[in-house]
Design a protein around this motif. Structure first.
Motif, PDB file in Angstrom:
ATOM      1  N   MET A  37      80.668 -31.030   5.325  1.00  7.44           N
ATOM      2  CA  MET A  37      81.116 -31.215   3.952  1.00  7.44           C
ATOM      3  C   MET A  37      82.639 -31.121   3.873  1.00  7.44           C
ATOM      4  N   SER A  38      83.211 -30.206   4.638  1.00  9.31           N
ATOM      5  CA  SER A  38      84.662 -30.062   4.679  1.00  9.31           C
ATOM      6  C   SER A  38      85.312 -31.368   5.143  1.00  9.31           C
ATOM      7  N   GLY A  39      84.737 -31.963   6.205  1.00 11.29           N
ATOM      8  CA  GLY A  39      85.254 -33.235   6.723  1.00 11.29           C
ATOM      9  C   GLY A  39      85.113 -34.360   5.714  1.00 11.29           C
ATOM     10  N   THR A  40      83.963 -34.400   5.022  1.00  5.92           N
ATOM     11  CA  THR A  40      83.719 -35.442   4.012  1.00  5.92           C
ATOM     12  C   THR A  40      84.732 -35.345   2.884  1.00  5.92           C
ATOM     13  N   VAL A  41      84.961 -34.116   2.408  1.00  2.00           N
ATOM     14  CA  VAL A  41      85.912 -33.901   1.309  1.00  2.00           C
ATOM     15  C   VAL A  41      87.311 -34.343   1.735  1.00  2.00           C
ATOM     16  N   THR A  42      87.765 -33.866   2.900  1.00  7.35           N
ATOM     17  CA  THR A  42      89.118 -34.206   3.377  1.00  7.35           C
ATOM     18  C   THR A  42      89.267 -35.719   3.542  1.00  7.35           C
ATOM     19  N   LYS A  43      88.263 -36.334   4.136  1.00  3.90           N
ATOM     20  CA  LYS A  43      88.304 -37.780   4.388  1.00  3.90           C
ATOM     21  C   LYS A  43      88.448 -38.567   3.090  1.00  3.90           C
ATOM     22  N   HIS A  44      87.567 -38.292   2.127  1.00  4.79           N
ATOM     23  CA  HIS A  44      87.571 -39.086   0.897  1.00  4.79           C
ATOM     24  C   HIS A  44      88.752 -38.748  -0.016  1.00  4.79           C
ATOM     25  N   VAL A  45      89.203 -37.500   0.001  1.00  7.01           N
ATOM     26  CA  VAL A  45      90.409 -37.151  -0.764  1.00  7.01           C
ATOM     27  C   VAL A  45      91.608 -37.924  -0.200  1.00  7.01           C
TER      28      VAL A  45
ATOM     29  N   ASP B 131      84.834 -29.488  -6.474  1.00  8.20           N
ATOM     30  CA  ASP B 131      84.339 -28.267  -7.124  1.00  8.20           C
ATOM     31  C   ASP B 131      83.181 -27.664  -6.334  1.00  8.20           C
ATOM     32  N   GLU B 132      82.257 -28.544  -5.887  1.00  8.53           N
ATOM     33  CA  GLU B 132      81.092 -28.081  -5.122  1.00  8.53           C
ATOM     34  C   GLU B 132      81.538 -27.461  -3.797  1.00  8.53           C
ATOM     35  N   PHE B 133      82.498 -28.116  -3.139  1.00 10.28           N
ATOM     36  CA  PHE B 133      82.998 -27.609  -1.857  1.00 10.28           C
ATOM     37  C   PHE B 133      83.682 -26.246  -2.031  1.00 10.28           C
ATOM     38  N   GLN B 134      84.522 -26.117  -3.067  1.00 10.06           N
ATOM     39  CA  GLN B 134      85.244 -24.866  -3.304  1.00 10.06           C
ATOM     40  C   GLN B 134      84.285 -23.721  -3.608  1.00 10.06           C
ATOM     41  N   LYS B 135      83.210 -24.054  -4.329  1.00 17.36           N
ATOM     42  CA  LYS B 135      82.194 -23.038  -4.651  1.00 17.36           C
ATOM     43  C   LYS B 135      81.529 -22.542  -3.366  1.00 17.36           C
ATOM     44  N   LYS B 136      81.197 -23.482  -2.464  1.00 19.11           N
ATOM     45  CA  LYS B 136      80.565 -23.102  -1.192  1.00 19.11           C
ATOM     46  C   LYS B 136      81.552 -22.355  -0.298  1.00 19.11           C
ATOM     47  N   ALA B 137      82.826 -22.772  -0.337  1.00 18.18           N
ATOM     48  CA  ALA B 137      83.852 -22.114   0.474  1.00 18.18           C
ATOM     49  C   ALA B 137      84.022 -20.656   0.057  1.00 18.18           C
ATOM     50  N   LYS B 138      84.008 -20.409  -1.258  1.00 16.44           N
ATOM     51  CA  LYS B 138      84.151 -19.033  -1.770  1.00 16.44           C
ATOM     52  C   LYS B 138      82.980 -18.162  -1.327  1.00 16.44           C
ATOM     53  N   SER B 139      81.785 -18.743  -1.291  1.00 18.53           N
ATOM     54  CA  SER B 139      80.604 -17.963  -0.899  1.00 18.53           C
ATOM     55  C   SER B 139      80.681 -17.545   0.560  1.00 18.53           C
ATOM     56  N   HIS B 140      81.537 -18.248   1.367  1.00 18.01           N
ATOM     57  CA  HIS B 140      81.680 -17.911   2.784  1.00 18.01           C
ATOM     58  C   HIS B 140      82.899 -17.028   3.056  1.00 18.01           C
ATOM     59  N   GLN B 141      83.662 -16.743   2.006  1.00 17.32           N
ATOM     60  CA  GLN B 141      84.883 -15.956   2.224  1.00 17.32           C
ATOM     61  C   GLN B 141      84.564 -14.520   2.635  1.00 17.32           C
TER      62      GLN B 141
ATOM     63  N   GLU C 292      85.560 -44.038 -12.022  1.00 17.26           N
ATOM     64  CA  GLU C 292      84.418 -43.154 -11.731  1.00 17.26           C
ATOM     65  C   GLU C 292      84.661 -42.346 -10.459  1.00 17.26           C
ATOM     66  N   ILE C 293      85.313 -42.976  -9.472  1.00 19.77           N
ATOM     67  CA  ILE C 293      85.547 -42.298  -8.189  1.00 19.77           C
ATOM     68  C   ILE C 293      86.359 -41.023  -8.385  1.00 19.77           C
ATOM     69  N   GLY C 294      87.373 -41.089  -9.241  1.00 17.73           N
ATOM     70  CA  GLY C 294      88.200 -39.909  -9.495  1.00 17.73           C
ATOM     71  C   GLY C 294      87.378 -38.747 -10.013  1.00 17.73           C
ATOM     72  N   GLN C 295      86.476 -39.039 -10.948  1.00 15.75           N
ATOM     73  CA  GLN C 295      85.619 -38.005 -11.532  1.00 15.75           C
ATOM     74  C   GLN C 295      84.642 -37.451 -10.487  1.00 15.75           C
ATOM     75  N   THR C 296      84.080 -38.370  -9.685  1.00 19.05           N
ATOM     76  CA  THR C 296      83.128 -37.959  -8.640  1.00 19.05           C
ATOM     77  C   THR C 296      83.810 -37.107  -7.579  1.00 19.05           C
ATOM     78  N   MET C 297      85.052 -37.465  -7.236  1.00 20.57           N
ATOM     79  CA  MET C 297      85.810 -36.681  -6.255  1.00 20.57           C
ATOM     80  C   MET C 297      86.035 -35.256  -6.759  1.00 20.57           C
ATOM     81  N   LYS C 298      86.307 -35.131  -8.054  1.00 18.67           N
ATOM     82  CA  LYS C 298      86.520 -33.803  -8.644  1.00 18.67           C
ATOM     83  C   LYS C 298      85.253 -32.960  -8.515  1.00 18.67           C
ATOM     84  N   SER C 299      84.091 -33.567  -8.786  1.00 18.04           N
ATOM     85  CA  SER C 299      82.809 -32.856  -8.661  1.00 18.04           C
ATOM     86  C   SER C 299      82.572 -32.420  -7.218  1.00 18.04           C
ATOM     87  N   LEU C 300      82.900 -33.319  -6.261  1.00 22.11           N
ATOM     88  CA  LEU C 300      82.725 -32.996  -4.841  1.00 22.11           C
ATOM     89  C   LEU C 300      83.636 -31.829  -4.446  1.00 22.11           C
TER      90      LEU C 300
END
Length: 567
Positions: free
Chosen positions: A328-336, A297-307, A287-295
Motif C-alpha cells: 500500500m505504501s508503494g501504491t500511494v507513493t507511485k500514484h501520488v 487518508d486510509e494509508f495514514q490511518k493504517k500507518a498510525k496504527s503501526h506506530q 475525480e482522481i484528486g479526490q480518490t487520491m486524498k481518500s487513499l
C-alpha cells in the motif's frame, strides 16, 4: 472475450507442463513484451521460473544442465535460425518449445535435425501472439504501418498473423468486415481470410461450433476515417498518463521528474497488478484528486496504527500485515508521484485552455470565433508548439472546405514559434478525401440533429464533449444498422442473417487510442450480452500519432492540399 486471461492461460500452461524444478524462460523481444504485459516478475517466480533470457543475447553461462528451458518465441525465420544454433549446443538439460503462432512443418523439420542430443521434450503452438493491454484491448506495438495508402509488407504479415492468433485464442470464427473506402483495410481483411482458410483444420479443432448463436464479427477500420481522436488532450487517468508521460508496455518513465524517489524512476501501471489503477482507469482528472486524498487518508490511518509496536502481539500483527502495508505504501507513493506530475504538466502547458478550444473545434462550428482564439494562443508563449500543432491540425480538418480558411497564415505563425511539423500533413493524411464517414456531421441530417440536441441539453464537462466515431460505428453494428455497402464482408460472406452480433472484434489500422478503449468499455457495460474487444496496430498518444502521420506521408506528394497557399 478477455485477452489478458487468454494470454495468461497459455503462459501458465507452459510453466506447468514442464513439471516441477528450476526453469529458465527463453524469449525473443516480442514474446518478452507479451509475457511482461500479463505477469509481474514475482508472479513468474512463483512458477519456479528463476532465469529470463533472450534468444538473441550473447550471454555466456556456465553449465546449466540442471535447469529446464521453456522456449517461447514468435515463429520467425530469425528465431528458427537462433533456436537451431541453441539446440546444436544446448546449454540446458531439456527444452519445452512453444511458438506464439502457427509454425511450418519445414521449420519443425529444421529444428529436429539440429536436436542431435535429443534435448527437446515438447514442441507446441500457442496463440499468444499479441500484446494484451487490458481485458478488452490489444496491440501489436507497430507505429508507421503504412506508406501512403499501402502497407509495409512486414507489418501486414505481422498484423494478419496476430489477428489469426487472436481468433484462435478467443475461440471465435468471425465474419470479416472492413471499411470499403480503405485499400489498407481491404488488404488486411483478405490476408486474414486467407490465413483462416489455410488453417481450417486448426480452426475446426480449436473453435467449438456455436450452434444458433449469432456469428462473431471482426471489423477492420482505418485510422484515417477518424483522424481527430488521437489529436485531443485526454482527461481520464489512463489516457492522461499516456498522453503526458507515455505508457510503454505498462511501464511509465518518471526519470525526468524532479526529486522523484529512486525506486519510482520507472513505474508499472497494469490493471491486473494494481487495484487502485484498475478502479480508476476511466476516472476523470477531477475525480482522481479526490480518490487520491481518500487513499492517502486510509494509508495514514493504517500507518498510525503501526506506530506503536510495544507488545509481542503488536509485533506479530505488524509482521503479518507488513507485506500488505508495504504494498500500500508503494501504491500511494507511485500514484501520488504520477498524479502530481500530471497536475504540474497540465498547469505548465496551459492544457485547460488548449483542451477547451480543441473540444469546441471538433464539436461546434464557429469559424470566426475559433480562428480568433487560435490566433491568440499562437501568440501565447506559455503554450508549447506541439500543443499548437494539434490545434492547427484540428482547425485544418474542421474547416478544410470553409470559404474563409486561414490555414496558410496559421502555419506561418506556427513556423515562427519553432514548430517544424507542418499541420498540412494531418490534412493530407486524414482529410475529407481519405474518409468515408461524415466525421463532423456536415451532411447527415440525423447527426446534425443529434449534435443540436447535445448542445441544447449541455455537456457536463467542456473538456469531454467529444465522442469518437467508433462509438457510432459500434452502436450501428450492434443494432444491425451498419451499412453493408460501406462495411462489406470480405469474399461476400453472408451477413443478413437477421441476428445481431454479440461478439465483436474491432481492429484499427493506423492505431487505436485509450479514449476509444473507454468507449468500448462503456459499450460493454451499456449492452448486456454484447462483448467487444478493441485492437490497433498500436495505442496512440498525440506524439506517436504524429510519427504515424509522418511515416505514412514520407515522400508522398501532396495531391489534396496543393491548393492551400503559404505552406
Amino acid at each position: 472475450m478477455n485477452v489478458i486471461q487468454a494470454v495468461k492461460m497459455y503462459i501458465t500452461k507452459m510453466t506447468e507442463e514442464s513439471g516441477p524444478g528450476m526453469k529458465v524462460i527463453l524469449m525473443d523481444k516480442d514474446t518478452t513484451s507479451i509475457v511482461s504485459m500479463v505477469f509481474s516478475q514475482s508472479e513468474i517466480l512463483q512458477k519456479e521460473v528463476y532465469l529470463f533470457e533472450r534468444i538473441d543475447s550473447q550471454t555466456k553461462w556456465d553449465n546449466l544442465k540442471h535447469m529446464k528451458c521453456i522456449v517461447f518465441l514468435r515463429p520467425t525465420s530469425e528465431n528458427i535460425a537462433l533456436l537451431s544454433r541453441e539446440l546444436r549446443c544446448p546449454k540446458y538439460g531439456v527444452y519445452f518449445i512453444y511458438f506464439s503462432n502457427v509454425v511450418s512443418k519445414a521449420d519443425i523439420k529444421t529444428l529436429a535435425e539440429c536436436d542431435e542430443q535429443e534435448a527437446v521434450r515438447e514442441v507446441q503452438e500457442t496463440f499468444a501472439d499479441y500484446l494484451a493491454v487490458d481485458r478488452h484491448l490489444f496491440s501489436f506495438n507497430i507505429v508507421g504501418c503504412l506508406h501512403g495508402r499501402n502497407w509495409n509488407q512486414q507489418h501486414l504479415q505481422r498484423c494478419s498473423q496476430g489477428l489469426l492468433a487472436l481468433l484462435l485464442s478467443l475461440k471465435r470464427r468471425p465474419v470479416i468486415r472492413y471499411e470499403a473506402g480503405s485499400e489498407a483495410c481491404s488488404r488486411l481483411a483478405e490476408r486474414v481470410r486467407d490465413l483462416v482458410r489455410r488453417e481450417a483444420v486448426l480452426m475446426d479443432n480449436n473453435i467449438p461450433f456455436n450452434g444458433d448463436l449469432p456469428t462473431p464479427q471482426l471489423l477492420i477500420l482505418d485510422r484515417r476515417d477518424d483522424p481527430v481522436t488521437p489529436l485531443l488532450t485526454q482527461w481520464t487517468y489512463q489516457a492522461m498518463v499516456h498522453e503526458l508521460l507515455t505508457i510503454n508496455n505498462n511501464r511509465v518513465s518518471l526519470a525526468d521528474v524532479p526529486d522523484v524517489p529512486k525506486d519510482f524512476r520507472e513505474v508499472v501501471l497494469a490493471p491486473e497488478q494494481d487495484e487502485f489503477y484498475a478502479k480508476n482507469l476511466y476516472s476523470n482528472f477531477g475525480e482522481i484528486g479526490q480518490t487520491m486524498k481518500s487513499l492517502m487518508d486510509e494509508f495514514q490511518k493504517k500507518a498510525k496504527s503501526h506506530q506503536k509496536v510495544e507488545s509481542i502481539a503488536d509485533m506479530k500483527n505488524f509482521v503479518e500485515t507488513y507485506p500488505l502495508f508495504k504494498k500500500m505504501s508503494g501504491t500511494v507513493t507511485k500514484h501520488v508521484t504520477v498524479v502530481g506530475e500530471l497536475s504540474a504538466r497540465v498547469a505548465g502547458r496551459s492544457l485547460l485552455r488548449v483542451s477547451e478550444l480543441e473540444q469546441e473545434l471538433v464539436c461546434q462550428s464557429d469559424h470566426a470565433g475559433h480562428l480568433q482564439r487560435l490566433q491568440a494562443l499562437l501568440g501565447d508563449e506559455t503554450v508549447r508548439p506541439s500543443e499548437l500543432w494539434r490545434l492547427v491540425a484540428l482547425y485544418a480538418l474542421r474547416y478544410e472546405r470553409h470559404a474563409g480558411n486561414a490555414l496558410g497564415a496559421l502555419v506561418q505563425a506556427l513556423k515562427a514559434r519553432g514548430e517544424a511539423a507542418p499541420p498540412v500533413l494531418a490534412l493530407e493524411y486524414g482529410g475529407a478525401h481519405a474518409r468515408q464517414s461524415d466525421l463532423f456531421g456536415l451532411q447527415d441530417a440525423a447527426k446534425i440533429t443529434k449534435r443540436l440536441f447535445k448542445g441544447l441539453s449541455g455537456v457536463e464537462n467542456i473538456y469531454t464533449q467529444h465522442t469518437p466515431l467508433l462509438k457510432d460505428t459500434l452502436e450501428d453494428l450492434i443494432k444491425g444498422k451498419l451499412r453493408e455497402n460501406l462495411y462489406p464482408a470480405v469474399g461476400g460472406d453472408y451477413l443478413s442473417s437477421g441476428k445481431r452480433p454479440q461478439d465483436i472484434i474491432v481492429f484499427i489500422v493506423g492505431g487505436a487510442t485509450y479514449e476509444e478503449s473507454l468507449c468500448v468499455h462503456q459499450i460493454n457495460q451499456a449492452y448486456p450480452g454484447v462483448r467487444v474487444v478493441l485492437g490497433g496496430t498500436t495505442i496512440h498518444n498525440s506524439a506517436s500519432y504524429l510519427e504515424e502521420i509522418r511515416h505514412a506521408m514520407q515522400g508522398v506528394h501532396r495531391t489534396h492540399t496543393r491548393h492551400i497557399r503559404n505552406i
